[in-house]
Design an enzyme around this catalytic site. Sequence first.
Site, short mmCIF file in Angstrom:
data_model
loop_
_atom_site.label_atom_id
_atom_site.label_comp_id
_atom_site.label_asym_id
_atom_site.label_seq_id
_atom_site.Cartn_x
_atom_site.Cartn_y
_atom_site.Cartn_z
N TRP A 199 0.87 -1.18 0.02
CA TRP A 199 -0.10 -0.06 0.10
C TRP A 199 0.93 1.29 0.11
O TRP A 199 1.97 1.42 0.84
CB TRP A 199 -0.96 0.03 1.23
CG TRP A 199 -2.18 0.83 1.13
CD1 TRP A 199 -2.08 2.16 1.43
CD2 TRP A 199 -3.63 0.57 0.74
NE1 TRP A 199 -3.32 2.67 1.08
CE2 TRP A 199 -4.15 1.80 0.76
CE3 TRP A 199 -4.08 -0.67 0.37
CZ2 TRP A 199 -5.44 1.83 0.31
CZ3 TRP A 199 -5.44 -0.50 0.11
CH2 TRP A 199 -6.14 0.71 0.11
N HIS A 223 -8.39 -3.02 12.56
CA HIS A 223 -7.79 -2.56 11.55
C HIS A 223 -8.45 -1.17 11.22
O HIS A 223 -7.94 -0.23 10.83
CB HIS A 223 -7.52 -3.23 10.34
CG HIS A 223 -7.25 -2.74 9.07
ND1 HIS A 223 -5.89 -1.98 9.04
CD2 HIS A 223 -7.49 -2.96 7.92
CE1 HIS A 223 -5.64 -1.36 7.74
NE2 HIS A 223 -6.70 -1.81 7.06
N HIS A 256 -15.66 -2.14 4.32
CA HIS A 256 -15.18 -2.77 5.66
C HIS A 256 -16.11 -2.93 6.63
O HIS A 256 -16.15 -3.79 7.53
CB HIS A 256 -13.83 -2.14 6.06
CG HIS A 256 -12.41 -2.29 5.18
ND1 HIS A 256 -12.19 -1.84 4.14
CD2 HIS A 256 -11.54 -3.30 5.39
CE1 HIS A 256 -11.31 -2.25 3.51
NE2 HIS A 256 -10.81 -3.23 4.45
N HIS A 284 -3.15 -11.17 3.12
CA HIS A 284 -3.31 -10.93 4.59
C HIS A 284 -4.72 -10.96 5.06
O HIS A 284 -5.61 -11.02 4.01
CB HIS A 284 -2.63 -9.65 4.80
CG HIS A 284 -3.29 -8.46 4.30
ND1 HIS A 284 -3.17 -8.39 2.79
CD2 HIS A 284 -4.32 -7.69 4.70
CE1 HIS A 284 -3.86 -7.28 2.73
NE2 HIS A 284 -4.73 -6.80 3.77
N HIS A 322 -0.16 -5.71 6.57
CA HIS A 322 -1.04 -5.80 5.40
C HIS A 322 -0.22 -6.28 4.06
O HIS A 322 -0.70 -5.73 3.05
CB HIS A 322 -1.95 -4.84 5.32
CG HIS A 322 -2.87 -4.66 6.46
ND1 HIS A 322 -3.96 -4.97 6.62
CD2 HIS A 322 -2.75 -3.97 7.90
CE1 HIS A 322 -4.70 -4.74 7.80
NE2 HIS A 322 -3.57 -4.12 8.44
N GLU A 375 -7.68 -10.72 1.78
CA GLU A 375 -7.27 -9.94 0.50
C GLU A 375 -6.12 -10.40 -0.05
O GLU A 375 -4.99 -11.02 0.76
CB GLU A 375 -7.29 -8.56 1.03
CG GLU A 375 -8.60 -7.83 1.59
CD GLU A 375 -8.38 -6.29 2.52
OE1 GLU A 375 -9.27 -5.65 2.20
OE2 GLU A 375 -7.23 -6.17 2.71
N ASP A 422 -7.51 -8.82 7.58
CA ASP A 422 -7.93 -7.77 8.28
C ASP A 422 -8.75 -8.13 9.49
O ASP A 422 -9.77 -8.85 9.72
CB ASP A 422 -8.80 -6.78 7.62
CG ASP A 422 -7.96 -6.02 6.53
OD1 ASP A 422 -6.90 -6.37 6.33
OD2 ASP A 422 -8.83 -5.43 5.48
#
Length: 207
Positions: A18, A58, A159, A52, A48, A171, A54
Amino acid sequence: MNKWIDISQPLSKGMAVWPGDTPFSYEVSWPYEESGSVNVGKLEMSTHTGTHIDAPFHFDNEGIKVIDLDINLYIGEAEVIYLPGVSKIGIEELTPKSIKGVTRLIIRTDHWKDKRVFPESIPYVEPEAAVLLAENGVRLLGLDLPSVDQLDSKELPAHHMLSKNSIHILEGLVLDEIEEGRYELAALPLPITEGDGSPVRAVLRKK
Protein backbone atom coordinates in the site's frame (compact mmCIF):
# COMPACT_ATOMS: atom_id res chain seq x y z
CA MET A 1 -5.95 -36.96 -3.41
CA ASN A 2 -5.88 -33.46 -4.86
CA LYS A 3 -2.83 -31.40 -3.99
CA TRP A 4 -2.92 -28.11 -2.14
CA ILE A 5 -2.53 -25.04 -4.38
CA ASP A 6 -0.66 -22.02 -3.03
CA ILE A 7 -2.71 -18.84 -3.59
CA SER A 8 -0.38 -16.54 -1.65
CA GLN A 9 1.83 -13.74 -2.91
CA PRO A 10 5.55 -14.49 -2.49
CA LEU A 11 7.14 -12.14 0.05
CA SER A 12 10.13 -10.48 -1.60
CA LYS A 13 12.02 -7.21 -1.75
CA GLY A 14 10.35 -4.66 -4.01
CA MET A 15 6.91 -6.28 -3.89
CA ALA A 16 3.90 -4.00 -4.10
CA VAL A 17 2.63 -2.59 -0.81
CA TRP A 18 0.00 0.00 0.00
CA PRO A 19 1.46 3.41 -0.96
CA GLY A 20 3.18 4.87 2.11
CA ASP A 21 3.16 1.58 4.04
CA THR A 22 6.25 -0.27 5.27
CA PRO A 23 8.20 -1.90 2.41
CA PHE A 24 8.95 -5.59 2.78
CA SER A 25 12.52 -6.49 3.64
CA TYR A 26 14.35 -9.62 4.72
CA GLU A 27 17.99 -9.89 5.63
CA VAL A 28 20.22 -12.41 7.33
CA SER A 29 21.01 -10.45 10.48
CA TRP A 30 23.09 -13.20 12.12
CA PRO A 31 24.94 -15.07 9.37
CA TYR A 32 26.45 -18.53 9.61
CA GLU A 33 29.94 -17.07 9.46
CA GLU A 34 29.30 -15.13 12.69
CA SER A 35 27.17 -17.65 14.61
CA GLY A 36 29.24 -20.66 13.64
CA SER A 37 26.17 -22.84 13.15
CA VAL A 38 23.11 -21.07 11.67
CA ASN A 39 21.74 -18.28 9.52
CA VAL A 40 19.12 -16.17 11.32
CA GLY A 41 16.95 -13.76 9.36
CA LYS A 42 15.14 -10.54 10.21
CA LEU A 43 11.83 -9.40 8.70
CA GLU A 44 10.39 -5.92 8.38
CA MET A 45 6.92 -5.65 6.92
CA SER A 46 3.41 -4.30 7.33
CA THR A 47 0.75 -6.59 8.72
CA HIS A 48 -1.09 -5.96 5.43
CA THR A 49 1.68 -7.09 3.12
CA GLY A 50 0.76 -9.40 0.26
CA THR A 51 -1.87 -12.01 1.10
CA HIS A 52 -3.34 -11.08 4.48
CA ILE A 53 -6.40 -10.88 6.69
CA ASP A 54 -7.92 -7.78 8.26
CA ALA A 55 -9.00 -7.84 11.89
CA PRO A 56 -11.81 -5.39 12.79
CA PHE A 57 -9.28 -3.37 14.84
CA HIS A 58 -7.75 -2.38 11.48
CA PHE A 59 -10.64 0.01 10.78
CA ASP A 60 -12.32 0.27 14.21
CA ASN A 61 -10.50 1.25 17.40
CA GLU A 62 -13.03 -0.82 19.34
CA GLY A 63 -12.78 -3.82 17.02
CA ILE A 64 -11.28 -7.17 17.97
CA LYS A 65 -7.64 -7.91 17.25
CA VAL A 66 -6.06 -10.80 15.41
CA ILE A 67 -5.53 -12.94 18.50
CA ASP A 68 -9.30 -12.88 19.19
CA LEU A 69 -10.38 -14.06 15.74
CA ASP A 70 -11.99 -17.50 15.43
CA ILE A 71 -9.36 -19.52 13.56
CA ASN A 72 -12.06 -21.93 12.38
CA LEU A 73 -13.20 -19.25 9.94
CA TYR A 74 -9.92 -19.54 8.07
CA ILE A 75 -9.99 -23.31 7.57
CA GLY A 76 -12.71 -25.25 5.79
CA GLU A 77 -14.91 -25.51 2.74
CA ALA A 78 -14.88 -22.51 0.38
CA GLU A 79 -16.56 -21.54 -2.87
CA VAL A 80 -14.63 -19.75 -5.62
CA ILE A 81 -16.63 -17.60 -8.05
CA TYR A 82 -15.32 -15.71 -11.09
CA LEU A 83 -16.34 -12.11 -11.80
CA PRO A 84 -14.12 -10.90 -14.65
CA GLY A 85 -14.35 -7.37 -16.02
CA VAL A 86 -16.51 -5.94 -13.23
CA SER A 87 -16.12 -2.38 -11.94
CA LYS A 88 -17.80 -3.21 -8.63
CA ILE A 89 -18.93 -6.23 -6.63
CA GLY A 90 -22.54 -5.70 -5.67
CA ILE A 91 -25.90 -7.39 -5.51
CA GLU A 92 -26.22 -7.29 -9.32
CA GLU A 93 -22.92 -9.12 -9.79
CA LEU A 94 -23.44 -11.64 -7.00
CA THR A 95 -27.09 -12.62 -7.56
CA PRO A 96 -26.42 -14.87 -10.61
CA LYS A 97 -23.87 -16.87 -8.63
CA SER A 98 -24.70 -19.82 -6.38
CA ILE A 99 -23.58 -18.70 -2.93
CA LYS A 100 -26.38 -19.96 -0.68
CA GLY A 101 -24.97 -21.82 2.30
CA VAL A 102 -21.40 -20.78 1.50
CA THR A 103 -19.38 -19.93 4.63
CA ARG A 104 -16.16 -18.90 2.87
CA LEU A 105 -16.58 -17.08 -0.42
CA ILE A 106 -13.57 -16.34 -2.62
CA ILE A 107 -13.96 -13.97 -5.57
CA ARG A 108 -11.60 -14.04 -8.52
CA THR A 109 -11.69 -10.84 -10.59
CA ASP A 110 -8.36 -10.98 -12.50
CA HIS A 111 -8.24 -7.20 -12.11
CA TRP A 112 -4.86 -6.95 -10.34
CA LYS A 113 -2.81 -8.64 -13.04
CA ASP A 114 0.71 -7.57 -12.05
CA LYS A 115 1.09 -8.07 -8.31
CA ARG A 116 4.49 -6.31 -8.44
CA VAL A 117 2.71 -3.00 -9.07
CA PHE A 118 0.06 -1.56 -6.75
CA PRO A 119 -3.16 -0.96 -8.78
CA GLU A 120 -4.55 2.52 -9.44
CA SER A 121 -8.14 1.35 -8.97
CA ILE A 122 -10.03 -1.85 -8.15
CA PRO A 123 -13.57 -3.24 -8.32
CA TYR A 124 -14.80 -2.42 -4.82
CA VAL A 125 -17.40 -4.23 -2.75
CA GLU A 126 -20.66 -2.31 -2.48
CA PRO A 127 -21.71 -2.07 1.18
CA GLU A 128 -25.21 -3.36 0.36
CA ALA A 129 -23.65 -6.61 -0.86
CA ALA A 130 -22.62 -7.42 2.72
CA VAL A 131 -26.26 -7.97 3.68
CA LEU A 132 -26.80 -10.35 0.75
CA LEU A 133 -23.63 -12.26 1.64
CA ALA A 134 -24.65 -12.56 5.29
CA GLU A 135 -28.14 -13.73 4.35
CA ASN A 136 -26.54 -16.54 2.35
CA GLY A 137 -24.33 -17.59 5.26
CA VAL A 138 -20.99 -16.03 4.22
CA ARG A 139 -18.60 -15.43 7.15
CA LEU A 140 -15.32 -14.96 5.28
CA LEU A 141 -14.84 -13.00 2.05
CA GLY A 142 -11.60 -13.44 0.09
CA LEU A 143 -10.53 -11.49 -2.98
CA ASP A 144 -7.58 -11.17 -5.38
CA LEU A 145 -7.49 -7.44 -4.56
CA PRO A 146 -5.64 -5.33 -1.95
CA SER A 147 -8.87 -4.01 -0.40
CA VAL A 148 -12.64 -4.44 -0.35
CA ASP A 149 -13.11 -0.66 -0.62
CA GLN A 150 -12.15 1.91 -3.21
CA LEU A 151 -8.46 2.67 -2.81
CA ASP A 152 -9.00 6.36 -2.03
CA SER A 153 -11.77 5.75 0.52
CA LYS A 154 -11.29 7.08 4.05
CA GLU A 155 -14.74 6.01 5.32
CA LEU A 156 -14.21 2.34 4.30
CA PRO A 157 -17.93 1.56 4.03
CA ALA A 158 -17.44 -2.02 2.80
CA HIS A 159 -15.05 -2.86 5.64
CA HIS A 160 -17.52 -1.55 8.20
CA MET A 161 -20.62 -3.12 6.64
CA LEU A 162 -18.94 -6.50 6.28
CA SER A 163 -17.87 -6.37 9.91
CA LYS A 164 -21.35 -5.30 11.01
CA ASN A 165 -22.64 -8.44 9.30
CA SER A 166 -19.98 -10.67 10.94
CA ILE A 167 -18.05 -11.19 7.70
CA HIS A 168 -14.25 -11.24 7.93
CA ILE A 169 -11.85 -10.18 5.19
CA LEU A 170 -9.06 -11.97 3.31
CA GLU A 171 -7.22 -9.86 0.72
CA GLY A 172 -4.42 -10.10 -1.83
CA LEU A 173 -5.04 -13.66 -3.02
CA VAL A 174 -3.45 -15.04 -6.21
CA LEU A 175 -6.27 -16.72 -8.12
CA ASP A 176 -5.09 -16.51 -11.74
CA GLU A 177 -5.24 -20.28 -12.31
CA ILE A 178 -8.12 -21.10 -9.97
CA GLU A 179 -11.37 -22.26 -11.58
CA GLU A 180 -14.81 -21.72 -10.10
CA GLY A 181 -15.98 -24.43 -7.76
CA ARG A 182 -15.82 -25.94 -4.30
CA TYR A 183 -12.49 -26.15 -2.45
CA GLU A 184 -10.95 -26.58 0.95
CA LEU A 185 -9.26 -23.41 2.22
CA ALA A 186 -6.54 -22.86 4.80
CA ALA A 187 -5.42 -19.27 5.41
CA LEU A 188 -4.43 -19.00 9.06
CA PRO A 189 -3.34 -15.66 10.55
CA LEU A 190 -0.41 -15.46 12.94
CA PRO A 191 -1.34 -15.15 16.64
CA ILE A 192 -0.40 -11.46 16.90
CA THR A 193 -1.82 -10.33 20.23
CA GLU A 194 -2.17 -6.64 19.33
CA GLY A 195 -2.56 -7.19 15.59
CA ASP A 196 -4.79 -5.22 13.23
CA GLY A 197 -4.04 -7.74 10.49
CA SER A 198 -1.74 -10.60 9.62
CA PRO A 199 -0.02 -12.08 6.58
CA VAL A 200 -1.21 -15.61 5.78
CA ARG A 201 -0.08 -18.56 3.70
CA ALA A 202 -3.32 -19.24 1.83
CA VAL A 203 -3.86 -22.57 0.08
CA LEU A 204 -6.75 -24.29 -1.69
CA ARG A 205 -7.50 -27.92 -2.47
CA LYS A 206 -10.20 -28.99 -4.91
CA LYS A 207 -13.09 -30.88 -3.33
